[in-house]
Write an enzyme that holds these catalytic residues in place. Structure first.
Site, PDB file in Angstrom:
ATOM      1  N   THR A  37      93.802  10.286 -57.295  1.00  0.00           N
ATOM      2  CA  THR A  37      93.534  11.645 -56.831  1.00  0.00           C
ATOM      3  C   THR A  37      94.857  12.211 -56.323  1.00  0.00           C
ATOM      4  OG1 THR A  37      91.353  10.932 -56.112  1.00  0.00           O
ATOM      5  CG2 THR A  37      92.135  13.056 -55.278  1.00  0.00           C
ATOM      6  N   LYS A  55      88.468  17.104 -59.087  1.00  0.00           N
ATOM      7  CA  LYS A  55      88.304  15.963 -58.167  1.00  0.00           C
ATOM      8  C   LYS A  55      88.470  16.427 -56.715  1.00  0.00           C
ATOM      9  CE  LYS A  55      88.261  11.983 -56.236  1.00  0.00           C
ATOM     10  NZ  LYS A  55      86.998  11.403 -55.839  1.00  0.00           N
ATOM     11  N   LYS A 108      94.595  13.088 -47.044  1.00  0.00           N
ATOM     12  CA  LYS A 108      95.443  13.403 -48.207  1.00  0.00           C
ATOM     13  C   LYS A 108      94.709  14.376 -49.143  1.00  0.00           C
ATOM     14  CE  LYS A 108      95.001  10.658 -51.597  1.00  0.00           C
ATOM     15  NZ  LYS A 108      94.402  10.516 -52.904  1.00  0.00           N
TER      16      LYS A 108
HETATM   17  P1  NAP Z   1      94.108   1.586 -51.804  1.00  0.00           P
HETATM   18  O1  NAP Z   1      93.080   0.523 -51.642  1.00  0.00           O
HETATM   19  O2  NAP Z   1      94.872   2.050 -50.621  1.00  0.00           O
HETATM   20  O3  NAP Z   1      95.140   1.080 -52.933  1.00  0.00           O
HETATM   21  C1  NAP Z   1      96.304   1.816 -53.187  1.00  0.00           C
HETATM   22  C2  NAP Z   1      97.144   1.154 -54.271  1.00  0.00           C
HETATM   23  O4  NAP Z   1      98.362   1.908 -54.419  1.00  0.00           O
HETATM   24  C3  NAP Z   1      97.567  -0.294 -53.932  1.00  0.00           C
HETATM   25  O5  NAP Z   1      97.636  -1.037 -55.124  1.00  0.00           O
HETATM   26  C4  NAP Z   1      98.965  -0.078 -53.344  1.00  0.00           C
HETATM   27  O6  NAP Z   1      99.798  -1.201 -53.437  1.00  0.00           O
HETATM   28  C5  NAP Z   1      99.473   1.011 -54.251  1.00  0.00           C
HETATM   29  N1  NAP Z   1     100.606   1.753 -53.687  1.00  0.00           N
HETATM   30  C6  NAP Z   1     100.598   2.563 -52.606  1.00  0.00           C
HETATM   31  N2  NAP Z   1     101.831   3.092 -52.409  1.00  0.00           N
HETATM   32  C7  NAP Z   1     102.619   2.579 -53.378  1.00  0.00           C
HETATM   33  C8  NAP Z   1     103.983   2.761 -53.743  1.00  0.00           C
HETATM   34  N3  NAP Z   1     104.801   3.581 -53.044  1.00  0.00           N
HETATM   35  N4  NAP Z   1     104.469   2.078 -54.807  1.00  0.00           N
HETATM   36  C9  NAP Z   1     103.660   1.255 -55.524  1.00  0.00           C
HETATM   37  N5  NAP Z   1     102.355   1.062 -55.252  1.00  0.00           N
HETATM   38  C10 NAP Z   1     101.842   1.727 -54.203  1.00  0.00           C
HETATM   39  O7  NAP Z   1      93.483   2.908 -52.449  1.00  0.00           O
HETATM   40  P2  NAP Z   1      92.167   3.045 -53.357  1.00  0.00           P
HETATM   41  O8  NAP Z   1      90.983   3.237 -52.476  1.00  0.00           O
HETATM   42  O9  NAP Z   1      92.161   1.996 -54.400  1.00  0.00           O
HETATM   43  O10 NAP Z   1      92.447   4.486 -54.024  1.00  0.00           O
HETATM   44  C11 NAP Z   1      93.292   4.651 -55.143  1.00  0.00           C
HETATM   45  C12 NAP Z   1      93.186   6.111 -55.604  1.00  0.00           C
HETATM   46  O11 NAP Z   1      91.838   6.384 -55.982  1.00  0.00           O
HETATM   47  C13 NAP Z   1      93.553   7.150 -54.534  1.00  0.00           C
HETATM   48  O12 NAP Z   1      94.223   8.227 -55.134  1.00  0.00           O
HETATM   49  C14 NAP Z   1      92.196   7.563 -53.987  1.00  0.00           C
HETATM   50  O13 NAP Z   1      92.237   8.865 -53.432  1.00  0.00           O
HETATM   51  C15 NAP Z   1      91.348   7.496 -55.239  1.00  0.00           C
HETATM   52  N6  NAP Z   1      89.906   7.253 -55.013  1.00  0.00           N
HETATM   53  C16 NAP Z   1      89.489   6.368 -54.053  1.00  0.00           C
HETATM   54  C17 NAP Z   1      88.125   6.164 -53.866  1.00  0.00           C
HETATM   55  C18 NAP Z   1      87.600   5.226 -52.799  1.00  0.00           C
HETATM   56  O14 NAP Z   1      86.430   5.356 -52.427  1.00  0.00           O
HETATM   57  N7  NAP Z   1      88.390   4.302 -52.283  1.00  0.00           N
HETATM   58  C19 NAP Z   1      87.198   6.835 -54.679  1.00  0.00           C
HETATM   59  C20 NAP Z   1      87.662   7.690 -55.674  1.00  0.00           C
HETATM   60  C21 NAP Z   1      89.020   7.891 -55.840  1.00  0.00           C
HETATM   61  P3  NAP Z   1      99.831  -2.294 -52.235  1.00  0.00           P
HETATM   62  O15 NAP Z   1      98.684  -3.213 -52.507  1.00  0.00           O
HETATM   63  O16 NAP Z   1     101.157  -2.926 -52.377  1.00  0.00           O
HETATM   64  O17 NAP Z   1      99.679  -1.529 -50.941  1.00  0.00           O
END
Ligand code: NAP
Length: 296
Positions: free
Chosen positions: A98, A174, A243
């Site tokens: 997102t 989104k 965010k």
């Molecule tokens: P998350 O658990 O915080 O995972 C984030 C991922 O991004 C991790 O693999 C992290 O690596 C990586 N990352 C962050 N900063 C980085 C950087 N500077 N360089 C390289 N890798 C980096 O987030 P998530 O919940 O999976 O969400 C991922 C996306 O999906 C977001 O955009 C979120 O808004 C969207 N989303 C989330 C949900 C939900 O319910 N969670 C639902 C729909 C959409 P590390 O492991 O090294 O930190």
């Protein structure tokens, strides 16, 4: 044309890990990378190959990214060891985070310089839905990219919703959807606290409304948390919600569309984080209502 069976996957967080696992389960030949290498171990156990760098997953020509935010997507795509220019002529980057529409436009431009394509494909559904391969995926970009990505998207979701060829369109959809979740959370927080203030049980009110007038997944799922005021563990933590509402506000200003309710919800999240609630689910924005009513 032979169907593509190999795919790279970058970003094994709360969403990315189950999504990549579903690709392995569906029989694809998956190579993964995550900044924090330890998070790749369960994927390796499930049968994925692991690469040390983003560039290391690019050789197959199709890479899916599921990263936290705009900065992460830029770093992994355009930074040192990034995937741009490494997918090869005809390569495809399926970008599922997102993020702002501008980020998608920039990615499309930079990949095109190398004869590569981008498909913008953000998702609706929380980690449990990712685990169950029940995501709803919004797509925008070139039609042939949509067709090429489809087998991978089908392994991760139940619905693919096409918003045309303009790269940023799926990002805006989104953000609009997430704004509606936040607004519903605020509304439920106010309604349930109103009833509570009159001595009526919050959970009973939730039971009635979420099974009749408001029988939607958002009112049922988020509403149960808000009624019970149970905000941990987080499926989607407050900083990620902040965010998204910040991005929604910026998109609204660009289009000159006032969104006062989005501003209110954004302030709730800022206040929640200021109260040390970073690891609460973003439905916890409704706790701000209880705080204001002296019912913390
Ligand atoms: P998350 O658990 O915080 O995972 C984030 C991922 O991004 C991790 O693999 C992290 O690596 C990586 N990352 C962050 N900063 C980085 C950087 N500077 N360089 C390289 N890798 C980096 O987030 P998530 O919940 O999976 O969400 C991922 C996306 O999906 C977001 O955009 C979120 O808004 C969207 N989303 C989330 C949900 C939900 O319910 N969670 C639902 C729909 C959409 P590390 O492991 O090294 O930190």
């Amino acid at each position: 044309m032979t169907a593509q069976t190999s795919v790279g996957f970058i970003g094994l967080g709360a969403m990315g890990a189950p999504m990549a696992t579903n690709l392995v389960r569906a029989g694809f030949d998956v190579t993964v990378h995550n900044r924090t290498a330890a998070k790749a171990r369960p994927l390796a156990d499930a049968g994925a190959a692991v690469a040390d760098t983003p560039a290391g997953v690019a050789a197959g020509g199709v890479v899916i990214t599921m990263l936290a935010d705009d900065a992460a997507v830029r770093a992994v795509t355009l930074g040192e060891d990034g995937i741009v220019g490494r997918l090869g002529e005809g390569g495809l980057h399926v970008m599922m985070s997102t993020v702002a529409a501008e980020t998608s436009h920039e990615l499309a431009r930079r990949h095109a310089e190398h004869g590569e394509q981008v498909l913008v494909a953000p998702v609706f559904g929380r980690p449990d839905m990712a685990e169950a391969a029940k995501l709803n995926i919004c797509v925008s970009g070139d039609d042939d990219a949509k067709a090429r990505a489809r087998p991978f998207l089908d392994a991760m979701g139940v619905g693919v919703w096409d918003f045309g060829e303009e790269f940023g369109a799926a990002n805006i959809v989104k953000l609009a959807g997430n704004f509606m979740i936040a607004a519903a959370s605020e509304a439920m927080g106010e309604a349930y606290t109103l009833c509570e203030g009159h001595g009526i049980d919050r959970n009973s009110v939730h039971e009635l409304l979420s099974s009749t007038l408001f029988a939607s997944p958002v009112h049922q799922g988020y509403g149960a948390r808000i009624a019970a005021r149970t905000y941990q563990p987080a499926g989607f933590p407050m900083p990620l919600g902040l965010k998204d509402l910040t991005l929604a506000g910026e998109a609204a200003a660009q289009a000159r569309v006032p969104m006062p309710l989005a501003d209110l919800c954004r302030q709730r999240l800022i206040a929640g984080i200021a109260h040390g609630r970073e690891d609460w689910d973003w439905a916890g924005l409704a706790q701000g209502v209880s705080d204001d009513a002296g019912r913390g």
